[in-house]
Design a protein around this motif. Sequence first.
Motif, PDB file in Angstrom:
ATOM      1  N   ARG A  18       0.811  -1.222   0.000  1.00  0.00           N
ATOM      2  CA  ARG A  18       0.000   0.000   0.000  1.00  0.00           C
ATOM      3  C   ARG A  18       0.844   1.271   0.000  1.00  0.00           C
ATOM      4  O   ARG A  18       0.485   2.250  -0.641  1.00  0.00           O
ATOM      5  N   LYS A  19       1.948   1.277   0.738  1.00  0.00           N
ATOM      6  CA  LYS A  19       2.683   2.528   0.949  1.00  0.00           C
ATOM      7  C   LYS A  19       3.937   2.679   0.102  1.00  0.00           C
ATOM      8  O   LYS A  19       4.461   3.780  -0.015  1.00  0.00           O
ATOM      9  N   VAL A  20       4.431   1.586  -0.472  1.00  0.00           N
ATOM     10  CA  VAL A  20       5.712   1.666  -1.180  1.00  0.00           C
ATOM     11  C   VAL A  20       5.554   1.412  -2.674  1.00  0.00           C
ATOM     12  O   VAL A  20       6.048   2.191  -3.482  1.00  0.00           O
ATOM     13  N   VAL A  21       4.913   0.354  -3.053  1.00  0.00           N
ATOM     14  CA  VAL A  21       4.895  -0.016  -4.473  1.00  0.00           C
ATOM     15  C   VAL A  21       3.604   0.336  -5.195  1.00  0.00           C
ATOM     16  O   VAL A  21       3.463   0.032  -6.367  1.00  0.00           O
ATOM     17  N   SER A  22       2.680   0.979  -4.511  1.00  0.00           N
ATOM     18  CA  SER A  22       1.458   1.434  -5.179  1.00  0.00           C
ATOM     19  C   SER A  22       1.434   2.957  -5.143  1.00  0.00           C
ATOM     20  O   SER A  22       1.679   3.541  -4.091  1.00  0.00           O
ATOM     21  N   PRO A  23       1.153   3.608  -6.196  1.00  0.00           N
ATOM     22  CA  PRO A  23       0.905   3.062  -7.528  1.00  0.00           C
ATOM     23  C   PRO A  23       2.213   2.581  -8.175  1.00  0.00           C
ATOM     24  O   PRO A  23       3.286   3.057  -7.846  1.00  0.00           O
ATOM     25  N   ASN A  24       2.061   1.666  -9.065  1.00  0.00           N
ATOM     26  CA  ASN A  24       3.203   1.057  -9.733  1.00  0.00           C
ATOM     27  C   ASN A  24       3.598   1.922 -10.936  1.00  0.00           C
ATOM     28  O   ASN A  24       3.321   1.597 -12.078  1.00  0.00           O
ATOM     29  N   ASP A  25       4.270   3.024 -10.646  1.00  0.00           N
ATOM     30  CA  ASP A  25       4.635   3.962 -11.712  1.00  0.00           C
ATOM     31  C   ASP A  25       6.153   4.142 -11.825  1.00  0.00           C
ATOM     32  O   ASP A  25       6.641   5.201 -12.184  1.00  0.00           O
ATOM     33  N   PHE A  26       6.887   3.095 -11.540  1.00  0.00           N
ATOM     34  CA  PHE A  26       8.342   3.162 -11.585  1.00  0.00           C
ATOM     35  C   PHE A  26       8.833   3.036 -13.017  1.00  0.00           C
ATOM     36  O   PHE A  26       8.317   2.229 -13.786  1.00  0.00           O
ATOM     37  N   PHE A  39      12.106   2.720   2.634  1.00  0.00           N
ATOM     38  CA  PHE A  39      11.034   2.291   3.530  1.00  0.00           C
ATOM     39  C   PHE A  39      11.583   1.373   4.612  1.00  0.00           C
ATOM     40  O   PHE A  39      11.241   1.522   5.792  1.00  0.00           O
ATOM     41  N   GLU A  40      12.428   0.426   4.245  1.00  0.00           N
ATOM     42  CA  GLU A  40      13.012  -0.497   5.212  1.00  0.00           C
ATOM     43  C   GLU A  40      13.794   0.263   6.287  1.00  0.00           C
ATOM     44  O   GLU A  40      13.651  -0.010   7.483  1.00  0.00           O
ATOM     45  N   ASP A  41      14.592   1.226   5.880  1.00  0.00           N
ATOM     46  CA  ASP A  41      15.364   2.017   6.843  1.00  0.00           C
ATOM     47  C   ASP A  41      14.443   2.780   7.796  1.00  0.00           C
ATOM     48  O   ASP A  41      14.655   2.796   9.013  1.00  0.00           O
ATOM     49  N   ARG A  42      13.416   3.410   7.250  1.00  0.00           N
ATOM     50  CA  ARG A  42      12.459   4.169   8.058  1.00  0.00           C
ATOM     51  C   ARG A  42      11.693   3.244   8.998  1.00  0.00           C
ATOM     52  O   ARG A  42      11.504   3.541  10.175  1.00  0.00           O
ATOM     53  N   TYR A  43      11.265   2.106   8.490  1.00  0.00           N
ATOM     54  CA  TYR A  43      10.512   1.132   9.293  1.00  0.00           C
ATOM     55  C   TYR A  43      11.371   0.601  10.441  1.00  0.00           C
ATOM     56  O   TYR A  43      10.923   0.547  11.586  1.00  0.00           O
TER      57      TYR A  43
END
Length: 83
Positions: A18-26, A39-43
């Motif tokens: 929900r918070k990292v890979v959406s939307p899939n606009d990479f 995200f991993e570092d922040r988490y």
Amino acid sequence: MDASWLNQAEVYFSVVQRKVVSPNDFTDLTKVENRLRAFEDRYNATAQPFQWKVTTSGLNDLLARIDRYTADHQEESSTARAA
């Protein structure tokens, strides 16, 4: 409670979805990797250990109460249908 770690993993990956890979606009995989690592570092910086409040005996008591409640209400339901 054997699967509690699996439930936590599912919650984590749901948050990632929900918070990292959406939307899939990479536009490339490097951007995906960078966002996942950020995200991993922040988490990891904010994560707190989870303290279980339910004991095995408490869970067993709850399940026994549910079984008794279900059995009592099945008997009431059977009696009402017979009448």
